[in-house]
Design a protein around this motif. Structure first.
Motif, PDB file in Angstrom:
ATOM      1  N   LEU A 192      22.426  14.959  50.547  1.00  0.00           N
ATOM      2  CA  LEU A 192      22.006  13.566  50.762  1.00  0.00           C
ATOM      3  C   LEU A 192      21.257  13.040  49.544  1.00  0.00           C
ATOM      4  N   ALA A 193      20.429  13.904  48.938  1.00  0.00           N
ATOM      5  CA  ALA A 193      19.690  13.455  47.757  1.00  0.00           C
ATOM      6  C   ALA A 193      20.665  13.063  46.652  1.00  0.00           C
ATOM      7  N   ARG A 194      21.688  13.903  46.425  1.00  0.00           N
ATOM      8  CA  ARG A 194      22.685  13.583  45.395  1.00  0.00           C
ATOM      9  C   ARG A 194      23.432  12.301  45.741  1.00  0.00           C
ATOM     10  N   LEU A 195      23.857  12.221  46.988  1.00  0.00           N
ATOM     11  CA  LEU A 195      24.657  11.072  47.421  1.00  0.00           C
ATOM     12  C   LEU A 195      23.870   9.775  47.288  1.00  0.00           C
ATOM     13  N   LEU A 196      22.672   9.761  47.893  1.00  0.00           N
ATOM     14  CA  LEU A 196      21.897   8.527  47.889  1.00  0.00           C
ATOM     15  C   LEU A 196      21.435   8.180  46.476  1.00  0.00           C
ATOM     16  N   GLY A 197      21.076   9.208  45.703  1.00  0.00           N
ATOM     17  CA  GLY A 197      20.703   8.957  44.313  1.00  0.00           C
ATOM     18  C   GLY A 197      21.846   8.312  43.553  1.00  0.00           C
ATOM     19  N   GLY A 198      23.022   8.903  43.683  1.00  0.00           N
ATOM     20  CA  GLY A 198      24.185   8.373  42.977  1.00  0.00           C
ATOM     21  C   GLY A 198      24.520   6.964  43.419  1.00  0.00           C
ATOM     22  N   VAL A 199      24.504   6.729  44.722  1.00  0.00           N
ATOM     23  CA  VAL A 199      24.854   5.402  45.237  1.00  0.00           C
ATOM     24  C   VAL A 199      23.804   4.375  44.814  1.00  0.00           C
ATOM     25  N   ALA A 200      22.518   4.775  44.835  1.00  0.00           N
ATOM     26  CA  ALA A 200      21.463   3.835  44.449  1.00  0.00           C
ATOM     27  C   ALA A 200      21.609   3.440  42.988  1.00  0.00           C
ATOM     28  N   MET A 242      40.101   2.032  36.434  1.00  0.00           N
ATOM     29  CA  MET A 242      41.392   2.711  36.573  1.00  0.00           C
ATOM     30  C   MET A 242      41.296   4.184  36.195  1.00  0.00           C
ATOM     31  N   VAL A 243      40.240   4.565  35.483  1.00  0.00           N
ATOM     32  CA  VAL A 243      40.083   5.973  35.083  1.00  0.00           C
ATOM     33  C   VAL A 243      39.858   6.819  36.329  1.00  0.00           C
ATOM     34  N   PRO A 244      40.678   7.853  36.546  1.00  0.00           N
ATOM     35  CA  PRO A 244      40.465   8.694  37.732  1.00  0.00           C
ATOM     36  C   PRO A 244      39.217   9.559  37.537  1.00  0.00           C
ATOM     37  N   PRO A 245      38.162   9.340  38.322  1.00  0.00           N
ATOM     38  CA  PRO A 245      36.879   9.993  38.075  1.00  0.00           C
ATOM     39  C   PRO A 245      36.960  11.514  38.161  1.00  0.00           C
ATOM     40  N   LEU A 246      37.786  12.036  39.085  1.00  0.00           N
ATOM     41  CA  LEU A 246      37.827  13.485  39.242  1.00  0.00           C
ATOM     42  C   LEU A 246      38.375  14.172  37.992  1.00  0.00           C
ATOM     43  N   LEU A 263      29.002  11.953  38.477  1.00  0.00           N
ATOM     44  CA  LEU A 263      30.369  11.798  38.985  1.00  0.00           C
ATOM     45  C   LEU A 263      30.430  10.682  40.032  1.00  0.00           C
ATOM     46  N   ILE A 264      29.453  10.691  40.935  1.00  0.00           N
ATOM     47  CA  ILE A 264      29.419   9.619  41.949  1.00  0.00           C
ATOM     48  C   ILE A 264      29.280   8.266  41.265  1.00  0.00           C
ATOM     49  N   VAL A 265      28.352   8.184  40.291  1.00  0.00           N
ATOM     50  CA  VAL A 265      28.115   6.902  39.610  1.00  0.00           C
ATOM     51  C   VAL A 265      29.389   6.432  38.904  1.00  0.00           C
ATOM     52  N   ILE A 266      30.024   7.347  38.160  1.00  0.00           N
ATOM     53  CA  ILE A 266      31.251   6.975  37.461  1.00  0.00           C
ATOM     54  C   ILE A 266      32.357   6.610  38.448  1.00  0.00           C
ATOM     55  N   GLY A 267      32.359   7.298  39.576  1.00  0.00           N
ATOM     56  CA  GLY A 267      33.415   7.073  40.546  1.00  0.00           C
ATOM     57  C   GLY A 267      33.345   5.721  41.226  1.00  0.00           C
ATOM     58  N   ILE A 268      32.132   5.264  41.562  1.00  0.00           N
ATOM     59  CA  ILE A 268      32.084   4.051  42.395  1.00  0.00           C
ATOM     60  C   ILE A 268      31.557   2.817  41.672  1.00  0.00           C
ATOM     61  N   THR A 269      30.872   2.987  40.538  1.00  0.00           N
ATOM     62  CA  THR A 269      30.280   1.811  39.885  1.00  0.00           C
ATOM     63  C   THR A 269      31.312   0.773  39.424  1.00  0.00           C
ATOM     64  N   PRO A 270      32.397   1.174  38.761  1.00  0.00           N
ATOM     65  CA  PRO A 270      33.338   0.136  38.287  1.00  0.00           C
ATOM     66  C   PRO A 270      33.891  -0.704  39.440  1.00  0.00           C
ATOM     67  N   PHE A 271      34.243  -0.036  40.524  1.00  0.00           N
ATOM     68  CA  PHE A 271      34.775  -0.766  41.677  1.00  0.00           C
ATOM     69  C   PHE A 271      33.723  -1.713  42.250  1.00  0.00           C
ATOM     70  N   MET A 272      32.492  -1.207  42.399  1.00  0.00           N
ATOM     71  CA  MET A 272      31.428  -2.050  42.943  1.00  0.00           C
ATOM     72  C   MET A 272      31.153  -3.237  42.027  1.00  0.00           C
ATOM     73  N   PHE A 291      33.574  12.287  46.101  1.00  0.00           N
ATOM     74  CA  PHE A 291      33.209  12.803  44.781  1.00  0.00           C
ATOM     75  C   PHE A 291      32.123  13.864  44.902  1.00  0.00           C
ATOM     76  N   LEU A 292      31.191  13.651  45.836  1.00  0.00           N
ATOM     77  CA  LEU A 292      30.105  14.615  46.012  1.00  0.00           C
ATOM     78  C   LEU A 292      30.664  15.975  46.425  1.00  0.00           C
ATOM     79  N   ILE A 293      31.524  15.958  47.435  1.00  0.00           N
ATOM     80  CA  ILE A 293      32.032  17.232  47.947  1.00  0.00           C
ATOM     81  C   ILE A 293      32.911  17.914  46.910  1.00  0.00           C
ATOM     82  N   ALA A 294      33.667  17.099  46.163  1.00  0.00           N
ATOM     83  CA  ALA A 294      34.494  17.686  45.114  1.00  0.00           C
ATOM     84  C   ALA A 294      33.623  18.368  44.064  1.00  0.00           C
TER      85      ALA A 294
END
Lengths: 257, 270
Positions: free
Chosen positions: B79-87, B119-123, B143-152, B208-211
């Motif tokens: 949760l710390a990783r997830l919420l940190g990344g999302v924040a 368009m860059v595949p984050p994984l 990874l979370i930040v790179i994965g979701i920031t462009p879309f957001m 992304f977190l679980i990966a």
């Protein structure tokens, strides 16, 4: 010198001419109705008065000042829709009329209390004190427009610009808004420009009625020539406006063009 | 009457909402029962009772070696990783999105770049992140930040552009500077969008977190699932999957509730 001086204004988007040779002089306190068919440039003209657009040629001056390059507090505006801020309550919308000019966009302490007091006076005047704490979305169309007018007045503009302000209202509400606007004008005697597609409304409310149309027309290239003021009626005589036209001053005649 | 005009009543709607859950559970129970009758030692589909017992054990009994309850450790770490990344993503997306939406110069300079970036595949970048940031916390959060920031960012800048032009002009006629427009017109109207945006992004963020945890970690929900996979411990895996689903659901519900409470003007028109 006139209060609002529009001299030789042209506007074109790329190859498409919208307006050409618009010349008009407005005295302080006049209520100007602007009418014309759709696409004749009346809204473009209003946007230029608002300084949201700058003309490709010519100048628009208010009280002899420099032509504005962006909207500023000299010009108040009410659009047909979306003129009030949906995330602010009715009262906050009026307070914002004073607060937005500060650095943080809001007032604090004594200043804020004074502004809220003035907002409440304005609410009384526009008859919205019973919904002061509601959000605009819960208001009827007429109430929203009254709020928008009140908000525009809070910033004390030199000219008030109305872009089809009553276009989205039902006929009954529209009549009440006419009365409201006439009362407000009797109190403040401000200079008003109102774009409308309703001729009757234009003559009823306006002192002068400017008609926009294209004096020249190229059937092969509709965008070639722009529109201009083709009639400039004195609208004060309520119903018999045609006797005292000011055609000699501001009109480009089709024949001479 | 047309099928599209038939509406279920209140009890009917509740029953229909429950139905798929019941069906899936029943299908699982039957499948598990068939396999277990054929082979009592089967590990693939443990009985619901076994999963329940395992869940109780995982939630309450500490690990014999470390004397800590691993599931809670995993939960807090993840949760710390997830919420940190999302924040972090939300903050970046908010600032860049507002800049793109409000400032024509930022729009010209950044919107194309963000579109390509999304368009860059984050994984595919994960190995690079592990090389650059090491195997610690940073690479997972990044990874979370790179994965979701462009879309957001793309979505939020579009939301700013959706705000009626009239409001920007009106604010200027009230004397507002660019800064005041950003702070008092755009930001308050963007916040509810941000929350719904975060709700949408959380699904990818979990992915992304679980990966990242599966590849290299020593604690975390994803790490544990991929660890016990070696022992074919389906009961543990299923417990973790259900637990992650529950966590995701609660976070989503919390965000929805916050949005409703914090932005009453959104529903004023309804």
């Amino acid at each position: 010198m006139s209060f609002v001086e529009v001299s030789n204004v042209w506007q074109a988007y790329g190859d498409r001419s919208i307006l050409e040779r618009v010349n008009v002089a407005i005295e302080e306190g006049e209520f100007i109705s602007i009418v014309g068919a759709s696409g004749c440039g009346k809204s473009t003209f209003l946007r230029m008065l608002l300084a949201e657009e700058t003309p490709t040629k010519g100048t628009i001056r208010i009280d002899g000042g420099e032509p504005a390059v962006e909207p500023n507090p000299e010009r108040g505006v009410v659009f047909q829709r979306y003129s009030v801020f949906p995330h602010l309550t009715v009262r906050e919308n009026l307070v914002a009329g004073e607060g937005f000019a500060t650095f943080w966009g809001r007032l604090f302490g004594v200043q804020r209390r004074a502004a809220v007091e003035r907002a409440d006076e304005m609410l009384e005047r526009i008859g919205l004190n019973h919904v002061a704490d509601q959000f605009p979305a819960s208001l009827s169309g007429g109430m929203q427009q009254r709020l928008a007018i009140g908000q525009a007045l809070t910033a004390k503009p030199r000219v008030l610009l109305l872009d089809e302000p009553f276009g989205a209202l039902d006929p009954g509400t529209r009549l009440r808004m006419h009365e409201f606007l006439q009362e407000l004008r009797a109190e403040t005697n401000m200079t008003v420009f109102m774009v409308t597609h309703d001729l009757e409304e234009g003559f009823k409310l306006g002192d002068r009625c400017l008609v926009f149309d294209k004096p020249r027309w190229d059937p092969h290239d509709p965008g070639r020539y722009g529109a201009t003021i083709t009639y400039d009626f004195d609208a004060r005589n309520n119903g018999i406006p045609f006797q005292t036209t000011k055609e000699t001053e501001n009109v480009v005649h089709a024949a001479t063009a | 009457m047309r099928l599209m005009n038939h509406f279920p009543g209140r009890p009917g709607a509740v029953a229909l909402a429950m139905l798929p859950f019941v069906l899936v559970l029943a299908a699982y129970a039957i499948g598990s029962d068939i396999r277990l009758t054929a082979n009592p030692a089967d590990k693939l589909l443990p009985a619901p009772g076994t999963i329940w017992d395992t869940a109780i054990r995982l939630f309450t009994e500490p690990d014999r070696r470390s004397q800590e309850i691993l599931l809670w450790n995993d939960t807090f770490a993840s949760l710390a990783r997830l919420l940190g990344g999302v924040a972090i993503s939300a903050l970046i997306a908010m600032i860049i999105g507002m800049a793109i939406g409000i400032l024509p110069y930022a729009r010209s300079g950044l919107s194309g770049f963000v579109a390509v970036l999304s368009m860059v595949p984050p994984l595919a970048l994960l190995p690079i992140l592990f090389i650059v940031f090491g195997l610690g916390e940073v690479s997972k959060v990044v990874l979370i930040v790179i994965g979701i920031t462009p879309f957001m960012t793309r979505d939020l800048s579009q939301r700013v552009l959706d705000i009626p032009r009239e409001q920007f002009v009106k604010a200027q006629t009230l004397g507002a500077s660019t800064w005041v427009v950003a702070l008092n017109v755009v930001l308050p109207q963007l916040l509810p969008r941000l929350i719904s945006n975060v709700r949408l992004s959380l699904g990818s963020a979990w992915l992304f977190l679980i990966a990242a945890e599966a590849v290299a970690s020593n604690v975390g929900l994803g790490y544990r699932i991929f660890l016990v996979r070696r022992y074919l411990a389906m009961d543990v895996i299923l417990t973790y999957v259900i637990w992650i689903t529950l966590l995701a659901f609660v976070v989503d519900w919390l965000l929805k509730t916050i949005s409703r409470k914090a932005f009453p003007w959104l529903e004023a028109g309804l």
